[in-house]
Design a protein around this motif. Sequence first.
Motif, mmCIF file in Angstrom:
data_model
loop_
_atom_site.group_PDB
_atom_site.id
_atom_site.type_symbol
_atom_site.label_atom_id
_atom_site.label_comp_id
_atom_site.label_asym_id
_atom_site.label_seq_id
_atom_site.Cartn_x
_atom_site.Cartn_y
_atom_site.Cartn_z
ATOM 1 N N ARG A 117 9.028 0.600 0.625
ATOM 2 C CA ARG A 117 10.014 1.655 0.867
ATOM 3 C C ARG A 117 9.369 3.016 1.123
ATOM 4 O O ARG A 117 9.889 3.823 1.866
ATOM 5 C CB ARG A 117 10.970 1.773 -0.323
ATOM 6 N N VAL A 118 8.231 3.279 0.494
ATOM 7 C CA VAL A 118 7.581 4.579 0.605
ATOM 8 C C VAL A 118 6.080 4.371 0.759
ATOM 9 O O VAL A 118 5.491 3.547 0.059
ATOM 10 C CB VAL A 118 7.851 5.464 -0.639
ATOM 11 N N VAL A 119 5.468 5.104 1.690
ATOM 12 C CA VAL A 119 4.021 5.110 1.858
ATOM 13 C C VAL A 119 3.529 6.501 1.493
ATOM 14 O O VAL A 119 3.842 7.477 2.163
ATOM 15 C CB VAL A 119 3.610 4.759 3.305
ATOM 16 N N ARG A 120 2.776 6.581 0.428
ATOM 17 C CA ARG A 120 2.312 7.869 -0.054
ATOM 18 C C ARG A 120 1.010 8.270 0.620
ATOM 19 O O ARG A 120 0.316 7.446 1.213
ATOM 20 C CB ARG A 120 2.126 7.844 -1.578
ATOM 21 N N ARG A 121 0.708 9.555 0.483
ATOM 22 C CA ARG A 121 -0.502 10.099 1.082
ATOM 23 C C ARG A 121 -1.735 9.453 0.461
ATOM 24 O O ARG A 121 -1.799 9.179 -0.725
ATOM 25 C CB ARG A 121 -0.534 11.625 0.870
ATOM 26 N N HIS A 122 -2.750 9.222 1.290
ATOM 27 C CA HIS A 122 -4.035 8.650 0.885
ATOM 28 C C HIS A 122 -3.920 7.190 0.455
ATOM 29 O O HIS A 122 -4.792 6.676 -0.252
ATOM 30 C CB HIS A 122 -4.679 9.453 -0.244
ATOM 31 N N THR A 123 -2.818 6.503 0.821
ATOM 32 C CA THR A 123 -2.695 5.088 0.509
ATOM 33 C C THR A 123 -2.670 4.291 1.798
ATOM 34 O O THR A 123 -2.195 4.764 2.823
ATOM 35 C CB THR A 123 -1.406 4.803 -0.287
ATOM 36 N N SER A 124 -3.204 3.073 1.758
ATOM 37 C CA SER A 124 -3.249 2.225 2.947
ATOM 38 C C SER A 124 -1.941 1.465 3.092
ATOM 39 O O SER A 124 -1.224 1.214 2.115
ATOM 40 C CB SER A 124 -4.417 1.245 2.851
ATOM 41 N N PHE A 125 -1.617 1.077 4.328
ATOM 42 C CA PHE A 125 -0.388 0.346 4.608
ATOM 43 C C PHE A 125 -0.658 -0.670 5.708
ATOM 44 O O PHE A 125 -1.270 -0.358 6.733
ATOM 45 C CB PHE A 125 0.736 1.294 5.047
ATOM 46 N N LEU A 126 -0.233 -1.915 5.494
ATOM 47 C CA LEU A 126 -0.338 -2.974 6.488
ATOM 48 C C LEU A 126 1.051 -3.472 6.802
ATOM 49 O O LEU A 126 1.875 -3.680 5.901
ATOM 50 C CB LEU A 126 -1.205 -4.129 5.974
ATOM 51 N N CYS A 127 1.331 -3.651 8.093
ATOM 52 C CA CYS A 127 2.628 -4.189 8.498
ATOM 53 C C CYS A 127 2.715 -5.659 8.093
ATOM 54 O O CYS A 127 1.688 -6.302 7.835
ATOM 55 C CB CYS A 127 2.827 -4.016 9.998
ATOM 56 N N PRO A 128 3.913 -6.238 8.034
ATOM 57 C CA PRO A 128 4.044 -7.642 7.633
ATOM 58 C C PRO A 128 3.234 -8.593 8.510
ATOM 59 O O PRO A 128 2.770 -9.629 8.026
ATOM 60 C CB PRO A 128 5.556 -7.902 7.765
ATOM 61 N N CYS A 129 3.028 -8.256 9.789
ATOM 62 C CA CYS A 129 2.241 -9.127 10.666
ATOM 63 C C CYS A 129 0.778 -9.179 10.225
ATOM 64 O O CYS A 129 0.178 -10.260 10.144
ATOM 65 C CB CYS A 129 2.337 -8.645 12.112
ATOM 66 N N CYS A 130 0.210 -8.011 9.975
ATOM 67 C CA CYS A 130 -1.205 -7.960 9.598
ATOM 68 C C CYS A 130 -1.422 -8.368 8.153
ATOM 69 O O CYS A 130 -2.537 -8.754 7.777
ATOM 70 C CB CYS A 130 -1.754 -6.555 9.820
ATOM 71 N N GLU A 131 -0.402 -8.255 7.329
ATOM 72 C CA GLU A 131 -0.536 -8.602 5.924
ATOM 73 C C GLU A 131 -0.480 -10.106 5.698
ATOM 74 O O GLU A 131 -0.961 -10.609 4.688
ATOM 75 C CB GLU A 131 0.577 -7.910 5.119
#
Length: 575
Positions: free
Chosen positions: A560-574
């Motif tokens: 729901r939320v992506v905070r600063r300095h944190t990594s994020f992968l979309c469902p495809c790449c995850e």
Amino acid sequence: MRKKQVKPTKVEGHYRRYSPESLLKAFEAVKEKKVPVKRAARQFDVPENTLRDRVKGRIDAKNFCIGGETTLSREEEEVLVEHVEVMGQLGYGYTNTKLQQIAGELAYEMGKKKTNKAMSNNWLYGFMNRWQKRLVSLSPRSLDSYRAKCSTPEAVSSYFRNLQDTLKRYDLLDKPQNIYNLDETGLQPDHRPPNIIAKLNSKPQAITSPRSTTTTLIGCVNAIGNYVPPFFVFKGKRFNPDLMESTSSGARGEMSESGWSNGDIFKKYLTEHFLPYARAGADTSQPILIIFDGHSSHISPSLIKWARSQNIILFVLPAHTSHILQPLDVSLFGPFKSFYYSGCASFMQENVGKTITRFDMARLACKAYLKSMSPLNIQAGFRKTGIYPLSQDVITMEKLFPAEGFREENPTDKVKALKAGKEAVEEFVKLKLEPRNQAMTEAKDQSVCPTCKCSSEVQKKQTKPKPSGRAITEDSYLTELEDPKPSTSGTHISKPVTEIDKEVSDTEFEEEIPEEELCCICKKWSPPNLADHPGIKLINWAYCDRCTHCVHLAFCSSVRVVRRHTSFLCPCCEA
């Protein structure tokens, strides 16, 4: 009979009458110029034995502390002092207790203490005394996080470039009488009580009026030192003349349902209140510049067209920077509020048993307005904000340091580099770009997402230009304001989306958006299951760190939320 003991008198003395700088100069004269110790001590007015101890190596030559050897050496304390200074400039200064804690941890890590307990109060007093020329304990001013985040060097530089171009284009560089600043402030009937004289060891109380609805005051001044009479906005639907009883000459009032200004009231203020004073006896062909904040009630196509017809240039300040760029905020509204609170306190003393109502507020505010809007204060406001005389140098880097905490992983290193000079900044940028270049190289090698097979080249979408930091009465801005383009920052939904809304969005709106800008999961601009979430008002996006494509948060991803300095992968790449 026992003789009464005489109380000893305290003898005032000075432990050290010389400065550390004098002792250091005397030491350097002995070591470098071979001056005898006795002569150097007499020349620089320092104790001979004190200087001799340092020359013989019995005491560290740079140790000027009173008493014995300190837990941390002077070099170690200087590093701590620099860190404390930087944190204070970033807006995250240390309290006395916190300083004692980090000093205790530092001494423990360096093997100078057996535990990491906080340093004692005696150490704190000695430390502050040793560095009294660089550190002091004081109460800071609060700074909103939005103001700190938006006050960047780039935003300020862009603002001053646009302001200079506007002043040159309309020949206003040497016409301070035609440069105005306009702003609003809220008033309440309650006030901050001043200090009073009361009984010793007592806790006195001060009667104040109850906090009620807000009344808005619109103030306006020009760079030559003149002011426009105050304009009040009261909460209500029908105007009562008693609200303006005993106010200063020229003051006016209006009503609104909220007590705050809106688009209609702002335009009425400019046409019926501001313009008669600004154009009184002046050439109507001479442009007038109004600098103000970019509140939504201050910007509309109709207002811009009216301003153009009156030869008025509307210049909007960068968002959330009024605390450093707006004259009224910098040097006028502060004294105004102090005079207003003082007037409220005097009213309560003179009218025991009564409270301040909105029928008294305009009268009290007018007196405070006249006291604070002196020519000296007004001119100081324009000078401190660099508007007149035009100068960006008055906005020092120290005022912009808090922004680094929101856009740098190591803001303390950035601030230290900026304070050190050009070479340190270049070295910082070089170290900062190394991991970024490596990440870009890896992204080129993976130009296609291995799961969803989407291209990694994301084109930045053209959106409506922001009014911040520019003149909004120019032809280019008016054209783009009347022909807005969709923004990728999110879609505001005021009600659940219907099937017709989704059909229009899919056929008309999304055809204009490149495929790369759509969500890489649902391939749509608006999530297909948006109607199932009527409580969500904003569609948030996030970019995948691996394939660099955007995806709907909460709709097409479990995150729901992506905070600063944190990594994020979309469902495809995850997967």
